[in-house]
Design a protein around this motif. Structure first.
Motif, PDB file in Angstrom:
ATOM      1  N   UNK A 248      42.996 -17.757  83.148  1.00  0.00           N
ATOM      2  CA  UNK A 248      41.946 -16.914  82.371  1.00  0.00           C
ATOM      3  C   UNK A 248      41.234 -16.277  83.293  1.00  0.00           C
ATOM      4  N   UNK A 249      40.689 -15.054  82.703  1.00  0.00           N
ATOM      5  CA  UNK A 249      40.169 -14.198  83.148  1.00  0.00           C
ATOM      6  C   UNK A 249      38.431 -13.536  82.485  1.00  0.00           C
ATOM      7  N   UNK A 250      37.827 -12.904  83.434  1.00  0.00           N
ATOM      8  CA  UNK A 250      36.921 -12.012  82.286  1.00  0.00           C
ATOM      9  C   UNK A 250      35.505 -12.693  83.535  1.00  0.00           C
ATOM     10  N   UNK A 251      34.060 -11.969  82.690  1.00  0.00           N
ATOM     11  CA  UNK A 251      32.504 -12.289  83.914  1.00  0.00           C
ATOM     12  C   UNK A 251      32.068 -13.837  83.275  1.00  0.00           C
ATOM     13  N   UNK A 252      32.058 -13.738  84.536  1.00  0.00           N
ATOM     14  CA  UNK A 252      31.006 -14.770  84.969  1.00  0.00           C
ATOM     15  C   UNK A 252      30.418 -15.496  83.600  1.00  0.00           C
ATOM     16  N   UNK A 253      29.523 -16.638  83.247  1.00  0.00           N
ATOM     17  CA  UNK A 253      28.798 -16.228  81.891  1.00  0.00           C
ATOM     18  C   UNK A 253      29.618 -17.004  80.557  1.00  0.00           C
ATOM     19  N   UNK A 254      31.027 -16.739  80.957  1.00  0.00           N
ATOM     20  CA  UNK A 254      31.630 -16.603  79.661  1.00  0.00           C
ATOM     21  C   UNK A 254      32.658 -16.943  79.835  1.00  0.00           C
ATOM     22  N   UNK A 255      33.540 -17.383  78.520  1.00  0.00           N
ATOM     23  CA  UNK A 255      34.593 -18.601  78.967  1.00  0.00           C
ATOM     24  C   UNK A 255      35.951 -17.191  78.817  1.00  0.00           C
ATOM     25  N   UNK A 256      35.570 -16.105  78.727  1.00  0.00           N
ATOM     26  CA  UNK A 256      36.341 -14.920  79.115  1.00  0.00           C
ATOM     27  C   UNK A 256      37.599 -15.065  78.259  1.00  0.00           C
ATOM     28  N   UNK A 257      38.876 -14.187  78.215  1.00  0.00           N
ATOM     29  CA  UNK A 257      40.227 -14.704  77.751  1.00  0.00           C
ATOM     30  C   UNK A 257      41.030 -15.854  78.622  1.00  0.00           C
ATOM     31  N   UNK A 258      42.244 -16.018  77.803  1.00  0.00           N
ATOM     32  CA  UNK A 258      42.911 -16.506  78.138  1.00  0.00           C
ATOM     33  C   UNK A 258      44.827 -16.758  78.073  1.00  0.00           C
ATOM     34  N   UNK A 259      45.512 -16.961  78.753  1.00  0.00           N
ATOM     35  CA  UNK A 259      46.956 -16.588  78.442  1.00  0.00           C
ATOM     36  C   UNK A 259      47.703 -17.993  78.453  1.00  0.00           C
ATOM     37  N   UNK A 260      49.103 -18.403  77.995  1.00  0.00           N
ATOM     38  CA  UNK A 260      49.982 -18.883  78.883  1.00  0.00           C
ATOM     39  C   UNK A 260      51.533 -18.587  78.718  1.00  0.00           C
ATOM     40  N   UNK A 261      52.074 -18.397  79.380  1.00  0.00           N
ATOM     41  CA  UNK A 261      53.249 -17.600  79.967  1.00  0.00           C
ATOM     42  C   UNK A 261      54.398 -18.853  80.431  1.00  0.00           C
ATOM     43  N   UNK A 262      55.412 -19.544  79.662  1.00  0.00           N
ATOM     44  CA  UNK A 262      56.240 -20.492  79.933  1.00  0.00           C
ATOM     45  C   UNK A 262      57.194 -20.228  79.875  1.00  0.00           C
ATOM     46  N   UNK A 263      58.241 -21.328  81.126  1.00  0.00           N
ATOM     47  CA  UNK A 263      59.069 -19.811  82.436  1.00  0.00           C
ATOM     48  C   UNK A 263      60.552 -21.333  81.989  1.00  0.00           C
ATOM     49  N   UNK A 264      62.195 -20.845  82.367  1.00  0.00           N
ATOM     50  CA  UNK A 264      63.037 -21.448  81.960  1.00  0.00           C
ATOM     51  C   UNK A 264      63.121 -23.134  83.065  1.00  0.00           C
ATOM     52  N   UNK A 265      62.289 -22.778  84.024  1.00  0.00           N
ATOM     53  CA  UNK A 265      62.306 -23.694  85.631  1.00  0.00           C
ATOM     54  C   UNK A 265      60.817 -23.198  85.436  1.00  0.00           C
ATOM     55  N   UNK A 266      60.673 -24.455  86.693  1.00  0.00           N
ATOM     56  CA  UNK A 266      59.683 -24.860  87.577  1.00  0.00           C
ATOM     57  C   UNK A 266      59.942 -23.714  88.356  1.00  0.00           C
ATOM     58  N   UNK A 267      60.939 -23.611  88.991  1.00  0.00           N
ATOM     59  CA  UNK A 267      60.864 -22.216  89.856  1.00  0.00           C
ATOM     60  C   UNK A 267      60.168 -21.068  89.671  1.00  0.00           C
ATOM     61  N   UNK A 268      60.498 -20.806  88.448  1.00  0.00           N
ATOM     62  CA  UNK A 268      60.025 -19.349  88.231  1.00  0.00           C
ATOM     63  C   UNK A 268      58.607 -19.060  88.261  1.00  0.00           C
TER      64      UNK A 268
END
Length: 71
Positions: free
Chosen positions: A25-45
């Motif tokens: 999640x990223x953005x300017x303080x005082x806002x919710x900003x934007x967010x993104x989820x990236x999924x991987x095959x393994x926990x190590x990845x």
């Protein structure tokens, strides 16, 4: 002293089926900003991807700030 008015938050996450991912999640303080989820095959990845993101952001001048405890 320069003022930093942006944040970048990353964490490992799991879905209901046990798949591991990186939530950011990223953005300017005082806002919710934007967010993104990236999924991987393994926990190590996922851990490797998270580590790479942190290193990239540190190189760009972001600082690590640990969450404040409610204790």
């Amino acid at each position: 002293m320069p003022q930093y008015d942006r944040f970048y938050f990353v964490e490992l996450t799991k879905d209901l089926f046990g798949q591991t991912g990186v939530h950011r999640q990223w953005g300017r303080f005082g806002t919710w900003g934007r967010h993104r989820h990236d999924w991987y095959s393994t926990q190590a990845e996922a851990e490797s991807a998270l580590s790479d993101l942190v290193m990239q952001k540190l190189a760009r001048g972001y600082l690590i700030k640990l969450p404040v405890s409610d204790d």
